[in-house]
Design a protein around this motif. Sequence first.
Motif, PDB file in Angstrom:
ATOM      1  N   GLY A  14      36.213  35.391  42.564  1.00 56.26           N
ATOM      2  CA  GLY A  14      35.690  36.384  43.492  1.00 56.26           C
ATOM      3  C   GLY A  14      35.785  37.760  42.879  1.00 56.26           C
ATOM      4  N   ILE A  15      34.946  38.671  43.345  1.00 60.91           N
ATOM      5  CA  ILE A  15      34.926  40.018  42.778  1.00 60.91           C
ATOM      6  C   ILE A  15      36.255  40.730  42.976  1.00 60.91           C
ATOM      7  CG2 ILE A  15      33.993  41.078  44.880  1.00 60.91           C
ATOM      8  CD1 ILE A  15      33.173  42.018  41.224  1.00 60.91           C
ATOM      9  N   ALA A  16      37.016  40.318  44.003  1.00 63.53           N
ATOM     10  CA  ALA A  16      38.318  40.951  44.264  1.00 63.53           C
ATOM     11  C   ALA A  16      39.348  40.624  43.184  1.00 63.53           C
ATOM     12  CB  ALA A  16      38.849  40.517  45.630  1.00 63.53           C
ATOM     13  N   ALA A  17      38.977  39.801  42.202  1.00 59.87           N
ATOM     14  CA  ALA A  17      39.916  39.467  41.113  1.00 59.87           C
ATOM     15  C   ALA A  17      40.403  40.715  40.386  1.00 59.87           C
ATOM     16  CB  ALA A  17      39.258  38.500  40.130  1.00 59.87           C
ATOM     17  N   TYR A  18      39.589  41.779  40.413  1.00 59.39           N
ATOM     18  CA  TYR A  18      40.019  43.000  39.722  1.00 59.39           C
ATOM     19  C   TYR A  18      41.279  43.577  40.372  1.00 59.39           C
ATOM     20  CZ  TYR A  18      38.368  46.196  43.382  1.00 59.39           C
ATOM     21  OH  TYR A  18      38.209  46.879  44.553  1.00 59.39           O
ATOM     22  N   LYS A  19      41.448  43.386  41.682  1.00 55.34           N
ATOM     23  CA  LYS A  19      42.648  43.871  42.364  1.00 55.34           C
ATOM     24  C   LYS A  19      43.897  43.110  41.909  1.00 55.34           C
ATOM     25  CE  LYS A  19      40.813  45.455  46.837  1.00 55.34           C
ATOM     26  NZ  LYS A  19      40.945  45.254  48.304  1.00 55.34           N
ATOM     27  N   SER A  20      43.686  41.873  41.469  1.00 54.69           N
ATOM     28  CA  SER A  20      44.822  41.056  41.057  1.00 54.69           C
ATOM     29  C   SER A  20      45.483  41.612  39.798  1.00 54.69           C
ATOM     30  CB  SER A  20      44.378  39.609  40.836  1.00 54.69           C
ATOM     31  OG  SER A  20      43.828  39.093  42.027  1.00 54.69           O
ATOM     32  N   CYS A  21      44.724  42.362  39.014  1.00 60.72           N
ATOM     33  CA  CYS A  21      45.314  43.019  37.832  1.00 60.72           C
ATOM     34  C   CYS A  21      46.378  44.020  38.273  1.00 60.72           C
ATOM     35  CB  CYS A  21      44.240  43.730  37.026  1.00 60.72           C
ATOM     36  SG  CYS A  21      42.969  42.628  36.365  1.00 60.72           S
ATOM     37  N   ASP A  22      46.043  44.814  39.293  1.00 57.26           N
ATOM     38  CA  ASP A  22      47.003  45.784  39.821  1.00 57.26           C
ATOM     39  C   ASP A  22      48.211  45.063  40.413  1.00 57.26           C
ATOM     40  OD1 ASP A  22      48.182  48.133  40.730  1.00 57.26           O
ATOM     41  OD2 ASP A  22      46.964  48.230  42.544  1.00 57.26           O
ATOM     42  N   LEU A  23      47.958  43.933  41.087  1.00 55.16           N
ATOM     43  CA  LEU A  23      49.046  43.159  41.670  1.00 55.16           C
ATOM     44  C   LEU A  23      50.019  42.682  40.595  1.00 55.16           C
ATOM     45  CD1 LEU A  23      50.435  41.775  44.052  1.00 55.16           C
ATOM     46  CD2 LEU A  23      48.827  39.859  43.761  1.00 55.16           C
ATOM     47  N   VAL A  24      49.492  42.126  39.500  1.00 58.88           N
ATOM     48  CA  VAL A  24      50.352  41.664  38.404  1.00 58.88           C
ATOM     49  C   VAL A  24      51.171  42.821  37.853  1.00 58.88           C
ATOM     50  CG1 VAL A  24      50.399  40.708  36.070  1.00 58.88           C
ATOM     51  CG2 VAL A  24      48.870  39.732  37.777  1.00 58.88           C
ATOM     52  N   PRO A  48      40.893  36.308  30.898  1.00 62.39           N
ATOM     53  CA  PRO A  48      42.304  35.885  30.892  1.00 62.39           C
ATOM     54  C   PRO A  48      43.183  36.803  30.044  1.00 62.39           C
ATOM     55  CG  PRO A  48      40.867  33.986  30.610  1.00 62.39           C
ATOM     56  CD  PRO A  48      39.991  35.189  30.518  1.00 62.39           C
ATOM     57  N   LEU A  49      42.572  37.392  29.007  1.00 66.65           N
ATOM     58  CA  LEU A  49      43.326  38.280  28.121  1.00 66.65           C
ATOM     59  C   LEU A  49      43.921  39.467  28.884  1.00 66.65           C
ATOM     60  CD1 LEU A  49      44.172  38.803  25.200  1.00 66.65           C
ATOM     61  CD2 LEU A  49      42.036  40.083  24.893  1.00 66.65           C
ATOM     62  N   THR A  50      43.199  39.937  29.904  1.00 71.07           N
ATOM     63  CA  THR A  50      43.697  41.061  30.708  1.00 71.07           C
ATOM     64  C   THR A  50      44.997  40.688  31.392  1.00 71.07           C
ATOM     65  OG1 THR A  50      41.427  41.786  31.102  1.00 71.07           O
ATOM     66  CG2 THR A  50      43.115  42.654  32.582  1.00 71.07           C
ATOM     67  N   PHE A  51      45.030  39.511  32.019  1.00 72.45           N
ATOM     68  CA  PHE A  51      46.244  39.078  32.705  1.00 72.45           C
ATOM     69  C   PHE A  51      47.353  38.752  31.716  1.00 72.45           C
ATOM     70  CE2 PHE A  51      43.103  38.057  36.072  1.00 72.45           C
ATOM     71  CZ  PHE A  51      43.667  38.811  37.089  1.00 72.45           C
ATOM     72  N   GLN A  52      46.973  38.242  30.564  1.00 73.93           N
ATOM     73  CA  GLN A  52      47.980  37.944  29.539  1.00 73.93           C
ATOM     74  C   GLN A  52      48.671  39.227  29.091  1.00 73.93           C
ATOM     75  OE1 GLN A  52      46.920  34.954  26.612  1.00 73.93           O
ATOM     76  NE2 GLN A  52      47.900  36.153  24.986  1.00 73.93           N
ATOM     77  N   ALA A  53      47.881  40.291  28.892  1.00 72.77           N
ATOM     78  CA  ALA A  53      48.459  41.567  28.469  1.00 72.77           C
ATOM     79  C   ALA A  53      49.361  42.157  29.555  1.00 72.77           C
ATOM     80  CB  ALA A  53      47.339  42.552  28.129  1.00 72.77           C
ATOM     81  N   LEU A  54      48.953  42.028  30.811  1.00 73.81           N
ATOM     82  CA  LEU A  54      49.725  42.610  31.911  1.00 73.81           C
ATOM     83  C   LEU A  54      50.998  41.830  32.213  1.00 73.81           C
ATOM     84  CD1 LEU A  54      46.783  43.442  34.347  1.00 73.81           C
ATOM     85  CD2 LEU A  54      48.263  45.112  33.212  1.00 73.81           C
ATOM     86  N   SER A  55      50.934  40.510  32.075  1.00 73.76           N
ATOM     87  CA  SER A  55      52.080  39.668  32.435  1.00 73.76           C
ATOM     88  C   SER A  55      52.988  39.330  31.263  1.00 73.76           C
ATOM     89  CB  SER A  55      51.583  38.364  33.064  1.00 73.76           C
ATOM     90  OG  SER A  55      50.922  37.560  32.087  1.00 73.76           O
ATOM     91  N   SER A  56      52.456  39.483  30.054  1.00 74.30           N
ATOM     92  CA  SER A  56      53.166  39.066  28.827  1.00 74.30           C
ATOM     93  C   SER A  56      53.419  37.573  28.797  1.00 74.30           C
ATOM     94  CB  SER A  56      54.500  39.826  28.670  1.00 74.30           C
ATOM     95  OG  SER A  56      54.276  41.213  28.595  1.00 74.30           O
ATOM     96  N   ASN A  57      52.603  36.820  29.529  1.00 73.53           N
ATOM     97  CA  ASN A  57      52.698  35.364  29.548  1.00 73.53           C
ATOM     98  C   ASN A  57      51.333  34.752  29.269  1.00 73.53           C
ATOM     99  OD1 ASN A  57      55.468  34.895  30.155  1.00 73.53           O
ATOM    100  ND2 ASN A  57      55.111  35.387  32.299  1.00 73.53           N
ATOM    101  N   GLN A  58      51.358  33.541  28.730  1.00 79.28           N
ATOM    102  CA  GLN A  58      50.120  32.805  28.510  1.00 79.28           C
ATOM    103  C   GLN A  58      49.430  32.556  29.848  1.00 79.28           C
ATOM    104  OE1 GLN A  58      50.799  28.765  27.394  1.00 79.28           O
ATOM    105  NE2 GLN A  58      48.667  28.349  26.867  1.00 79.28           N
ATOM    106  N   VAL A  59      48.126  32.773  29.901  1.00 77.47           N
ATOM    107  CA  VAL A  59      47.343  32.513  31.104  1.00 77.47           C
ATOM    108  C   VAL A  59      46.759  31.109  31.011  1.00 77.47           C
ATOM    109  CG1 VAL A  59      45.335  33.199  32.465  1.00 77.47           C
ATOM    110  CG2 VAL A  59      46.827  34.940  31.466  1.00 77.47           C
TER     111      VAL A  59
END
Length: 403
Positions: A14-24, A48-59
């Motif tokens: 969903g387009i709201a996935a961009y908000k999940s970056c802020d959540l992480v 997935p690379l965006t979440f990997q960078a924010l979480s420091s974990n494999q996505v």
Amino acid sequence: MLESKNIVLGVTGGIAAYKSCDLVSRLVKAGANVDVIMTENAINFISPLTFQALSSNQVIVDMFKEPKYWEIQHISLAKKADVVVIAPATANIIGKIANGIADDMLTTTAMATTAPLVFAPAMNSNMYENKILQSNIDRLRELGYHFIEPGEGRLACGDIGKGKMAEPYDIELCINEILNKKKDLQDKTIIITAGPTREPIDPVRFISNHSTGKMGYAIAEKAAERGAKVYLISGPTALKAPKGVRLISVNSAKDMQRRIMEHFDEAQIIIKSAAVADYAPAVAHDQKIKKKDENLTIELVKNPDILYELGKIKGDKILVGFAMETQNLIENAKEKVLKKNLDFIVANDLFTEGAGFATDTNIVKIIDRGGNIESVPKMSKHQLADLILDRVMYLQQLGEVNR
């Protein structure tokens, strides 16, 4: 408060996935370890690379990709998680989990975990109001799953309505509440009133108001979660009784007063959020009044002022009232606090957008006996319920210190 907590975040398409970056980002800054699972549709919206960078974990996306470590990954994450959050949660993912479908990494993890699972729905308003989706949400709620109400406004499709994913701040608050549940009301008995009353005119007609009971039910739910013994004395609503609450259904103002008094001595706290009719027909006819050519006049008599009567006998109990006004909000609320011997009153303006009847949010002023005013910004009724209970507990502790 999230230090060293393991949070599994599911991100769907969903387009709201961009908000999940802020959540992480928020969760990591709060000290949590975040593992992100993305559905295949989600990667069409964000990398997935965006979440990997924010979480420091494999996505994780592909369920059958060779794992980095030799373990069954969905089982490993399911066991590791202190909480699983799906944000955004599409109608599709809600439907799949509600019906026991586990055909990708996210749904298999959701089915395998024993941790609390939180959905933050995000979709078109018509999809959100769809009866099938609402049935799926009801089913999951009954099974103990948590939902964060979506917001209202302009959606990505251009429509205006309910369906915006909750803000990351609100989701973080919900996670905090779940992982750090207060049990400060464990030895308390609370009476909470909710909903409207119905004053009969004849067997088919009555006088009532627009109250849906949402605020009172939210307070009852939160009080039970915090360990209280809760009597929820409710006028007619379409709501289900929260888990762990003793529901007492009533119709008229006199019914409500009678049932309150049955449990009054047992309670230390009374929160009266019901919208009680001020007047009732002087005569309730046994048979239906037939329509005639001339006008019909109904004589009304004053109902008992339940809150005023409770204020006269409250002793050292905590007594909280609610005030719905259309003008002179502060002046009227202050007068009620003193006249009815309340510890504080929760007041809102019917004409303020996001407050009042039938909404999932509220905007209020909390006014105490000293005339102090706390302006509470727009928040969900469940968040406001916790805030009200926090104020109650502060007064309880203050009273115990002073005794």
